[in-house]
Design an enzyme around this catalytic site. Structure first.
Site, PDB file in Angstrom:
ATOM      1  NE  ARG A   1      86.979  43.066  12.244  1.00 31.99           N
ATOM      2  CZ  ARG A   1      86.998  43.703  13.392  1.00 31.99           C
ATOM      3  NH1 ARG A   1      87.200  45.028  13.432  1.00 31.99           N
ATOM      4  NH2 ARG A   1      86.840  43.060  14.530  1.00 31.99           N
ATOM      5  CG  ASP A   2      90.410  43.887  15.479  1.00 30.82           C
ATOM      6  OD1 ASP A   2      90.493  45.104  15.261  1.00 30.82           O
ATOM      7  OD2 ASP A   2      90.279  43.408  16.618  1.00 30.82           O
TER       8      ASP A   2
ATOM      9  CB  CYS B   1      90.197  50.018  18.611  1.00 26.68           C
ATOM     10  SG  CYS B   1      88.663  50.959  18.394  1.00 26.68           S
TER      11      CYS B   1
ATOM     12  CG  HIS C   1      88.550  40.522  20.382  1.00 26.89           C
ATOM     13  ND1 HIS C   1      88.418  40.323  19.032  1.00 26.89           N
ATOM     14  CD2 HIS C   1      89.299  41.641  20.520  1.00 26.89           C
ATOM     15  CE1 HIS C   1      89.075  41.290  18.385  1.00 26.89           C
ATOM     16  NE2 HIS C   1      89.615  42.095  19.280  1.00 26.89           N
TER      17      HIS C   1
ATOM     18  CG  HIS D   1      93.056  44.748  21.453  1.00 27.95           C
ATOM     19  ND1 HIS D   1      93.307  45.613  20.421  1.00 27.95           N
ATOM     20  CD2 HIS D   1      91.930  44.076  21.108  1.00 27.95           C
ATOM     21  CE1 HIS D   1      92.369  45.482  19.486  1.00 27.95           C
ATOM     22  NE2 HIS D   1      91.526  44.560  19.892  1.00 27.95           N
TER      23      HIS D   1
ATOM     24  CG  ASN E   1      93.539  42.115  17.801  1.00 26.13           C
ATOM     25  OD1 ASN E   1      93.852  43.130  17.193  1.00 26.13           O
ATOM     26  ND2 ASN E   1      92.288  41.739  17.920  1.00 26.13           N
TER      27      ASN E   1
END
Length: 320
Positions: free
Chosen positions: A21-22, A246, A213, A215, A255
């Site tokens: 997803r990310d 993002c 979470h 990055h 990430n």
């Protein structure tokens, strides 16, 4: 021989893989549905216990996630991995429930300006949406988790007050959302900020089950994870081979790499249930499928004790 555990670290950590997803949501090239499904199945086969597999957002907003239902329908669910998906609103929650998701993740930004850029809504209105999704999840018997983006800094406003993080966590808790994640959307986290925010939540929102979470925008992602381990945090989100970033955070890169994180944990004596060698192969496969060099380090060098034949290495001639 088992690895010696670092003093003060937890015995076990749960890895949440967010690459499908990310990692892929802002990938500049189209990624086929078949590739996404195979990536997810390979990660499950490597022992990853929880995966954020897609996002039920409007296809026009995030075209890369337009095949969310198709991806969900084809995943091999025989090994019991928990499948979660991001949902921005009630319509997305309804689609996720219909697709058979195990848990839904609602997200808002800790800073007002980033929330406007990310979801075109104020924080207050986003919390109203969260309450509606929590209600739908309760009716369907599906857990809802709460993500707090820009939890360590905003590219538009700078520092984000820790009081704002606490306020959102308490609002989530009032809705029955106790599993929350602090998102380093912009790569602005530092070990000191991790310590500050984790301690504030532990003291002021003790029922919150916190995940982190990170990055790796400024190269300190694993250092921040290390700081989280010292605070007793046992859930971490990461992305295979370090893909991600993002679109609403200028300069944000991928990430932290799942395989790099698992390697660090394994070498620190912390159990994850993940087969690192298998995971490294998934990272290499991902790089090959996406057709670009990816930032993962362990997939290039291998584990620390992977030995080499001397014939593989060019030696010095001995001559000046």
């Amino acid at each position: 021989m088992p690895h010696q555990k670092v003093q003060g670290f937890p015995e076990k950590v749960r890895i949440v893989e967010v690459g499908p997803r990310d990692g892929l949501q802002a990938w500049p090239d189209p990624v086929s549905t078949e590739t996404k499904i195979e990536l997810i199945n390979r990660l499950i086969n490597a022992g990853v216990p929880q995966l954020e597999v897609t996002s039920f957002v409007a296809p026009r907003a995030v075209p890369q996630m337009a095949d969310a239902a198709e991806v969900m329908a084809a995943i091999d669910r025989g090994k019991g991995a928990e499948l979660t998906a991001l949902v921005p609103n009630a319509r997305g929650a309804e689609r996720a429930i219909a697709a058979g998701i195990d848990a839904m993740v609602f997200f808002l930004s800790a800073s007002e300006s980033h929330n406007q850029a990310n979801v075109n809504s104020s924080r207050d209105l986003s919390l109203v949406a969260a309450a509606e999704i929590a209600r739908l999840g309760e009716q369907a018997g599906i857990p809802v988790y709460g993500a707090i983006a820009t939890a360590f800094g905003c590219p538009f406003e700078g520092n984000v007050p820790v009081a704002d993080i606490v306020q959102i966590a308490k609002a989530y808790g009032d809705m029955g959302i106790n599993k929350i994640s602090l998102g380093d959307t912009t790569g602005m986290a530092t070990p000191a900020l991790v310590q500050e925010r984790c301690r504030a939540l532990a003291q002021q929102v003790p029922d919150a089950d916190v995940a982190l979470h990170f990055h790796n925008t400024r190269g300190v992602g694993l250092a921040c994870a290390y700081a989280g381990l010292l605070e007793g945090i046992t859930r971490y989100e990461a992305s295979i081979a370090g893909i991600g970033g993002c679109p609403f955070a200028p300069g944000a890169t991928g990430n932290i790499c799942t395989e790099d994180l698992v390697y660090m944990l394994q070498e620190s004596g912390i159990a994850t249930g993940i087969d690192l060698e298998n995971l490294i192969e998934v990272a290499r496969w991902t790089e090959n499928q996406l057709g670009r060099a990816l930032p993962g380090q362990v997939m290039k060098a291998g584990p620390r004790l992977r030995l080499r034949d001397r014939q593989e290495v060019r030696s010095a001639s001995g001559r000046a």
